[in-house]
Design an enzyme around this catalytic site. Structure first.
Site, short mmCIF file in Angstrom:
data_model
loop_
_atom_site.label_atom_id
_atom_site.label_comp_id
_atom_site.label_asym_id
_atom_site.label_seq_id
_atom_site.Cartn_x
_atom_site.Cartn_y
_atom_site.Cartn_z
N LYS A 175 38.33 41.34 39.25
CA LYS A 175 36.93 40.92 39.27
C LYS A 175 36.66 40.01 40.47
CE LYS A 175 35.23 37.33 37.35
NZ LYS A 175 34.74 36.24 36.48
N SER A 176 37.56 39.07 40.72
CA SER A 176 37.35 38.10 41.81
C SER A 176 37.26 38.81 43.16
CB SER A 176 38.50 37.08 41.82
OG SER A 176 38.55 36.37 40.61
N GLY A 213 29.28 33.67 36.62
CA GLY A 213 29.25 32.51 37.51
C GLY A 213 29.28 32.90 38.96
N ARG A 255 26.46 25.71 32.61
CA ARG A 255 27.58 25.53 33.53
C ARG A 255 27.11 24.86 34.82
NH1 ARG A 255 30.85 31.08 33.87
NH2 ARG A 255 32.20 29.77 35.18
N GLN A 303 34.29 27.91 43.24
CA GLN A 303 33.28 28.89 43.65
C GLN A 303 32.21 28.26 44.54
OE1 GLN A 303 31.78 30.80 40.11
NE2 GLN A 303 33.71 31.85 39.70
N SER A 353 41.10 25.23 41.96
CA SER A 353 41.16 26.68 42.21
C SER A 353 41.29 26.98 43.70
CB SER A 353 39.92 27.36 41.62
OG SER A 353 39.82 27.11 40.24
N ASP A 403 42.91 30.59 34.89
CA ASP A 403 42.43 31.75 34.13
C ASP A 403 43.51 32.30 33.19
OD1 ASP A 403 39.88 31.75 35.07
OD2 ASP A 403 40.11 33.42 36.44
N ARG A 423 38.25 35.64 27.72
CA ARG A 423 39.66 35.28 27.81
C ARG A 423 40.21 34.76 26.48
NH1 ARG A 423 40.83 36.92 32.44
NH2 ARG A 423 39.52 36.59 34.27
#
Length: 423
Positions: A22-23, A95, A123, A171, A196, A313, A385
């Site tokens: 996905k990323s 997101g 968020r 992000q 991250s 994750d 998740r």
């Protein structure tokens, strides 16, 4: 939707084709859209988040054709300026749509409204909004820190020094990096306390693959020279190691063996490829060959202590394996996961307790003790998740997962693939 995971009677033995990352898919979609020319992206993930990204780009006037059967997507780039000067962006639960496209729209002259699900509205996004407004974008209502709002973009950001707080989400940094080449002057970006980092590394690597170089002065300081432009290209998306972690975990907790398609782990852009090293420390055997990547579970699992600041994750995957280890497992530096699809630390503790697992939590950590889990019903809290992680425990004791449909966010075919273990 409730999903029942039945305990299995023998170690799993299965081969599974893991969907695309996905990323990587969503970064590739944006970079292709910002490029000049036509790109073809293959092995894309088809999920709620990626479809939301595709539909949002279409709302902005980007010409996209995608084929669900062949998992390919053709993108006609717009050279950094979206064709439509007014659009409504519906981010759903994603997101990456909210953060990446917010920055991209701030760098394109037009008026764009943003909204998302109730959880996405909660968020954090204020840090990114502030940075974009300092760079010349405008928000209505003024000082809005959450969706819904309307963004007024401009023809490229102002450039110069940008400082942001990076502790809530990597992000924000990735979003600013990807639109930096279109600024009026070179951007120097400092992201303090960056979490991250590996996903920011992924962003920089993919920008280079599309023709834009980022100079990294420090782990948290970046310079993007101008002029630079993204070049269209054909791009193949790697299998998603976050999704693969659940299937590897199935092998680990049953003493079985799971094979996925061949993939070069050392060359992967995904930090979650590192989950294999954690499994090795726990006693699993990992084998790579031209025919596939194989994980074999041990006769007895060992607990581990792991800092997962940059690979959070998969912390829920590890927490679901941990009750079956002979020693405790401690996962640290994950406070930012409280701000994701759910308050992930507290939700894992709450749901593990329902299954008779001894577990403790702190502000940025969780500790899971060797336990004798029992069958029960867990609430996925609309978090993909959580649903996938508790499917691991289900293989040993059986669980009912309420709200299991949330897996469609990143892996709609998850339970179809999981049925390989139930056969």
């Amino acid at each position: 939707m409730k999903r029942s995971i039945q305990p299995i009677k023998k170690p799993v033995q299965a081969s599974v084709k893991i969907p695309g990352s996905k990323s990587i898919t969503n970064r590739a979609l944006l970079l292709a859209a910002l490029a000049g020319g036509v790109s073809e992206i293959s092995s894309i993930l088809v999920s709620d988040d990626t479809i939301a990204f595709i539909e949002a780009l279409r709302q902005l006037g980007v010409m996209i054709q995608y084929d669900l059967d062949t998992e390919t997507c053709i993108v006609a780039g717009c050279s950094g300026r979206f064709p439509k000067k007014e659009a409504s962006i519906r981010c759903a639960e994603a997101g990456t749509v909210a953060r990446f496209l917010l920055a991209a729209c701030a760098s394109s002259p037009g008026k764009y409204s943003f909204d998302g699900s109730d959880r996405l509205r909660e968020r954090p996004i204020g840090t990114l909004i502030n940075a974009l407004c300092m760079q010349g974008a405008k928000i209505v209502p003024e000082h809005a820190m959450q969706m819904p709002f309307v963004l007024q973009g401009r023809k490229g950001l102002l450039g110069g020094e940008i400082e942001i707080e990076g502790s809530q989400s990597g992000q924000f940094t990735s979003a600013l990096l990807m639109i930096a080449p279109f600024a009026e002057s070179p951007i120097t970006l400092k992201a303090a306390n960056l979490v991250s980092r590996s996903y920011v590394d992924m962003t920089c690597a993919m920008m280079a693959e599309f023709g834009v170089l980022v100079r990294r002065l420090h782990e948290e300081r970046f310079v993007i020279p101008i002029p630079q432009i993204y070049a269209a290209r054909d791009y193949v998306v790697e299998p998603d190691f976050s999704t693969a972690s659940y299937f590897f975990a199935a092998a680990s907790v049953t003493g079985g063996e799971v094979t996925i398609q061949p993939v070069n782990v050392k060359q992967s852009k995904q930090v979650d490829a590192g989950f294999l090293k954690i499994l090795t420390k726990m006693g699993c055997t990992v084998t790579e060959s031209v025919t596939g990547l194989v994980v074999k579970g041990p006769a007895e699992l060992r607990g581990v202590s792991v800092d997962m600041r940059d690979s959070s994750d998969t912390f829920m995957t590890l927490a679901a394996i941990a009750p079956f280890a002979k020693t405790p497992t401690t996962i640290t530096n994950i406070s930012h996961t409280r701000l994701q699809e759910s308050n992930r630390i507290s939700v894992m503790r709450e749901e593990l307790l329902k299954l008779n697992v001894k577990v403790e939590e702190g502000p940025d950590w969780i500790k899971v003790y060797p336990s004798q889990p029992i069958s029960g019903t867990i609430d996925a809290h609309n978090d993909h998740r959580i649903a996938m992680a508790f499917s691991i425990i289900g293989l040993r004791v059986g669980v009912e997962i309420e709200g299991a449909e949330c897996v469609s966010k990143t892996c709609p075919i998850f339970f179809e693939l999981w049925e390989k273990f139930q056969a």
